[in-house]
Design a protein around this motif. Structure first.
Motif, PDB file in Angstrom:
ATOM      1  N   ARG A 263      -3.437  -6.798 -57.314  1.00  0.00           N
ATOM      2  CA  ARG A 263      -2.645  -7.998 -57.578  1.00  0.00           C
ATOM      3  C   ARG A 263      -1.803  -8.400 -56.358  1.00  0.00           C
ATOM      4  O   ARG A 263      -1.118  -7.578 -55.757  1.00  0.00           O
ATOM      5  N   PRO A 264      -1.832  -9.686 -56.002  1.00  0.00           N
ATOM      6  CA  PRO A 264      -0.945 -10.140 -54.931  1.00  0.00           C
ATOM      7  C   PRO A 264       0.508 -10.039 -55.376  1.00  0.00           C
ATOM      8  O   PRO A 264       0.823 -10.194 -56.557  1.00  0.00           O
ATOM      9  N   ASN A 265       1.373  -9.751 -54.441  1.00  0.00           N
ATOM     10  CA  ASN A 265       2.800  -9.636 -54.709  1.00  0.00           C
ATOM     11  C   ASN A 265       3.539 -10.676 -53.875  1.00  0.00           C
ATOM     12  O   ASN A 265       3.253 -10.843 -52.686  1.00  0.00           O
ATOM     13  N   CYS A 266       4.471 -11.373 -54.493  1.00  0.00           N
ATOM     14  CA  CYS A 266       5.156 -12.484 -53.812  1.00  0.00           C
ATOM     15  C   CYS A 266       5.855 -12.024 -52.538  1.00  0.00           C
ATOM     16  O   CYS A 266       5.756 -12.674 -51.491  1.00  0.00           O
ATOM     17  N   ALA A 267       6.564 -10.900 -52.589  1.00  0.00           N
ATOM     18  CA  ALA A 267       7.280 -10.426 -51.402  1.00  0.00           C
ATOM     19  C   ALA A 267       6.320  -9.968 -50.317  1.00  0.00           C
ATOM     20  O   ALA A 267       6.537 -10.235 -49.127  1.00  0.00           O
ATOM     21  N   ARG A 268       5.252  -9.271 -50.695  1.00  0.00           N
ATOM     22  CA  ARG A 268       4.254  -8.871 -49.686  1.00  0.00           C
ATOM     23  C   ARG A 268       3.657 -10.103 -49.008  1.00  0.00           C
ATOM     24  O   ARG A 268       3.452 -10.120 -47.791  1.00  0.00           O
ATOM     25  N   LEU A 269       3.341 -11.133 -49.806  1.00  0.00           N
ATOM     26  CA  LEU A 269       2.776 -12.349 -49.233  1.00  0.00           C
ATOM     27  C   LEU A 269       3.745 -12.978 -48.242  1.00  0.00           C
ATOM     28  O   LEU A 269       3.376 -13.353 -47.128  1.00  0.00           O
ATOM     29  N   VAL A 270       4.995 -13.098 -48.628  1.00  0.00           N
ATOM     30  CA  VAL A 270       5.980 -13.788 -47.790  1.00  0.00           C
ATOM     31  C   VAL A 270       6.253 -13.029 -46.497  1.00  0.00           C
ATOM     32  O   VAL A 270       6.347 -13.622 -45.419  1.00  0.00           O
ATOM     33  N   PHE A 271       6.368 -11.706 -46.575  1.00  0.00           N
ATOM     34  CA  PHE A 271       6.759 -10.936 -45.393  1.00  0.00           C
ATOM     35  C   PHE A 271       5.583 -10.422 -44.564  1.00  0.00           C
ATOM     36  O   PHE A 271       5.734 -10.220 -43.357  1.00  0.00           O
ATOM     37  N   LEU A 272       4.433 -10.205 -45.185  1.00  0.00           N
ATOM     38  CA  LEU A 272       3.356  -9.521 -44.484  1.00  0.00           C
ATOM     39  C   LEU A 272       2.090 -10.361 -44.298  1.00  0.00           C
ATOM     40  O   LEU A 272       1.156  -9.903 -43.641  1.00  0.00           O
ATOM     41  N   ASP A 273       2.040 -11.554 -44.873  1.00  0.00           N
ATOM     42  CA  ASP A 273       0.833 -12.371 -44.831  1.00  0.00           C
ATOM     43  C   ASP A 273       1.062 -13.602 -43.955  1.00  0.00           C
ATOM     44  O   ASP A 273       1.937 -14.428 -44.250  1.00  0.00           O
ATOM     45  N   ALA A 274       0.294 -13.721 -42.890  1.00  0.00           N
ATOM     46  CA  ALA A 274       0.492 -14.822 -41.946  1.00  0.00           C
ATOM     47  C   ALA A 274       0.220 -16.177 -42.577  1.00  0.00           C
ATOM     48  O   ALA A 274       0.895 -17.170 -42.263  1.00  0.00           O
ATOM     49  N   HIS A 275      -0.773 -16.263 -43.479  1.00  0.00           N
ATOM     50  CA  HIS A 275      -1.077 -17.537 -44.145  1.00  0.00           C
ATOM     51  C   HIS A 275       0.124 -18.017 -44.960  1.00  0.00           C
ATOM     52  O   HIS A 275       0.471 -19.207 -44.950  1.00  0.00           O
ATOM     53  N   THR A 276       0.747 -17.094 -45.669  1.00  0.00           N
ATOM     54  CA  THR A 276       1.889 -17.466 -46.518  1.00  0.00           C
ATOM     55  C   THR A 276       3.096 -17.837 -45.672  1.00  0.00           C
ATOM     56  O   THR A 276       3.826 -18.777 -45.994  1.00  0.00           O
ATOM     57  N   ARG A 277       3.335 -17.117 -44.585  1.00  0.00           N
ATOM     58  CA  ARG A 277       4.461 -17.466 -43.707  1.00  0.00           C
ATOM     59  C   ARG A 277       4.313 -18.895 -43.201  1.00  0.00           C
ATOM     60  O   ARG A 277       5.294 -19.658 -43.152  1.00  0.00           O
ATOM     61  N   ALA A 278       3.087 -19.281 -42.842  1.00  0.00           N
ATOM     62  CA  ALA A 278       2.876 -20.636 -42.340  1.00  0.00           C
ATOM     63  C   ALA A 278       3.019 -21.693 -43.430  1.00  0.00           C
ATOM     64  O   ALA A 278       3.249 -22.869 -43.141  1.00  0.00           O
ATOM     65  N   LEU A 279       2.898 -21.290 -44.687  1.00  0.00           N
ATOM     66  CA  LEU A 279       2.974 -22.233 -45.799  1.00  0.00           C
ATOM     67  C   LEU A 279       4.387 -22.769 -46.009  1.00  0.00           C
ATOM     68  O   LEU A 279       4.560 -23.881 -46.511  1.00  0.00           O
ATOM     69  N   TYR A 280       5.411 -21.982 -45.617  1.00  0.00           N
ATOM     70  CA  TYR A 280       6.792 -22.343 -45.927  1.00  0.00           C
ATOM     71  C   TYR A 280       7.555 -22.745 -44.666  1.00  0.00           C
ATOM     72  O   TYR A 280       7.894 -21.888 -43.839  1.00  0.00           O
ATOM     73  N   PRO A 281       7.843 -24.034 -44.472  1.00  0.00           N
ATOM     74  CA  PRO A 281       8.665 -24.452 -43.330  1.00  0.00           C
ATOM     75  C   PRO A 281      10.055 -23.798 -43.349  1.00  0.00           C
ATOM     76  O   PRO A 281      10.599 -23.486 -42.294  1.00  0.00           O
ATOM     77  N   ASP A 282      10.612 -23.606 -44.545  1.00  0.00           N
ATOM     78  CA  ASP A 282      11.909 -22.931 -44.675  1.00  0.00           C
ATOM     79  C   ASP A 282      11.661 -21.460 -45.022  1.00  0.00           C
ATOM     80  O   ASP A 282      12.111 -20.954 -46.046  1.00  0.00           O
ATOM     81  N   TRP A 283      10.945 -20.779 -44.126  1.00  0.00           N
ATOM     82  CA  TRP A 283      10.512 -19.417 -44.438  1.00  0.00           C
ATOM     83  C   TRP A 283      11.687 -18.479 -44.697  1.00  0.00           C
ATOM     84  O   TRP A 283      11.640 -17.656 -45.624  1.00  0.00           O
ATOM     85  N   ALA A 284      12.747 -18.567 -43.927  1.00  0.00           N
ATOM     86  CA  ALA A 284      13.873 -17.650 -44.070  1.00  0.00           C
ATOM     87  C   ALA A 284      14.502 -17.765 -45.464  1.00  0.00           C
ATOM     88  O   ALA A 284      14.860 -16.757 -46.079  1.00  0.00           O
ATOM     89  N   ALA A 285      14.622 -18.990 -45.964  1.00  0.00           N
ATOM     90  CA  ALA A 285      15.192 -19.186 -47.292  1.00  0.00           C
ATOM     91  C   ALA A 285      14.264 -18.618 -48.361  1.00  0.00           C
ATOM     92  O   ALA A 285      14.717 -17.978 -49.330  1.00  0.00           O
TER      93      ALA A 285
END
Length: 299
Positions: free
Chosen positions: A157-179
């Motif tokens: 199962r994908p995990n939201c925190a793993r996606l945000v911190f460890l997945d390059a595709h997800t990091r690029a998805l959010y312009p306000d990544w830090a928030a």
């Protein structure tokens, strides 16, 4: 995770963000060795002895009364989420009863509900941020590079925190990544107060701490916020920029959150969302044809 460390970290982080003058105290010219309120000052303002507060901050007092916790919350100016978190950290015996099972299960009717929603991106998120189910549009919006069926396999199962911190595709998805990253850490902190010794959570936090310096720094700051509603900006690889409103509906019987994403009617974001649906979702005629073919398959 050690609860007495969590309680101490949380209290120290909240003391550090308050200046003496914010609490109505006189700040003298002498240089202070620690930022924010001292232990003795916080104890005085909360109406408890300095010795008792020190024991509480060190995790040596597991029977703090509601009155004491309410007084500390008032002095530290905690919001509702932080106040509830303080109670969870200070009451380890009560929180231990809420330990999670090894793998979360999704009731079949709830999974069918998520899959039946066509025009609104929808995901079902578990207590530690695991995505337990998503509909086709939710998958296309948030993680099209993942296998759609991954949510049905507990080990994958994908995990939201793993996606945000460890997945390059997800990091690029959010312009306000830090928030977005801070929101995920804050959500895990809430879970840590409720399920502090759950092995799944311990493993997840340990992995993220080792693999992401940014996560480790945010985790140490001890943010605490629940998921409710707000605006999320995205830069989708297929349809470009979108600004979507999300609503998070807590399902207490299932200990999970149903999140939906909608666009303002008539907005460019609505057009982008409709375009994404057209690019990624099968048409009703295709779905019906597939159903007829499946029904007529002699196998």
């Amino acid at each position: 995770m050690e609860r007495r460390d969590d309680l101490g970290e949380f209290l120290r982080s909240r003391r550090a963000r308050l200046r003496p003058e914010d609490a109505g105290l006189t700040a003298y010219g002498a240089r202070r060795r620690v930022p924010g309120l001292r232990r003795e000052e916080l104890a005085q303002l909360a109406g408890v002895s300095a010795a008792y507060y020190t024991r509480l901050e060190q995790g040596q007092s597991g029977n703090a009364s509601d009155a004491v916790l309410d007084a500390l919350a008032r002095v530290l100016r905690l919001d509702a989420d932080e106040h509830a978190h303080l109670r969870n950290l200070a009451r380890p015996r009560q929180a231990r009863r809420r330990n999670a099972a090894k793998h979360e299960r999704v009731r079949a009717p709830l999974r069918r509900l998520v899959h039946a929603i066509d025009e609104v991106p929808t995901i079902l998120v578990g207590r530690f941020g695991h995505i337990l189910a998503w509909n086709r549009l939710g998958h296309a919006l948030l993680a099209p590079h993942y296998d759609f069926a991954a949510t049905d396999r507990p080990a994958d199962r994908p995990n939201c925190a793993r996606l945000v911190f460890l997945d390059a595709h997800t990091r690029a998805l959010y312009p306000d990544w830090a928030a977005k990253a801070s929101d995920n850490v804050a959500y895990l902190r809430v879970a840590a107060g409720q399920y502090h010794d759950d092995p799944q959570l311990t493993e997840l936090v340990g992995e993220l701490t080792l693999k992401s310096r940014e996560f480790a720094e945010m985790w140490a700051a001890h943010p605490v916020r629940g998921k409710r509603h707000g605006t999320q900006r995205l830069e989708h690889p297929l349809v470009g920029a979108m600004s979507l409103e999300y609503e998070s509906l807590h399902l207490p019987d299932d200990s999970c959150v149903l999140s939906t994403f909608t666009a303002e009617p008539g907005s460019p974001s609505e057009s982008a969302l409709m375009l994404l649906a057209g690019l990624t979702l099968p048409t009703r005629s295709q779905t019906a044809s597939a159903s007829v073919t499946s029904a007529g398959d002699p196998r």
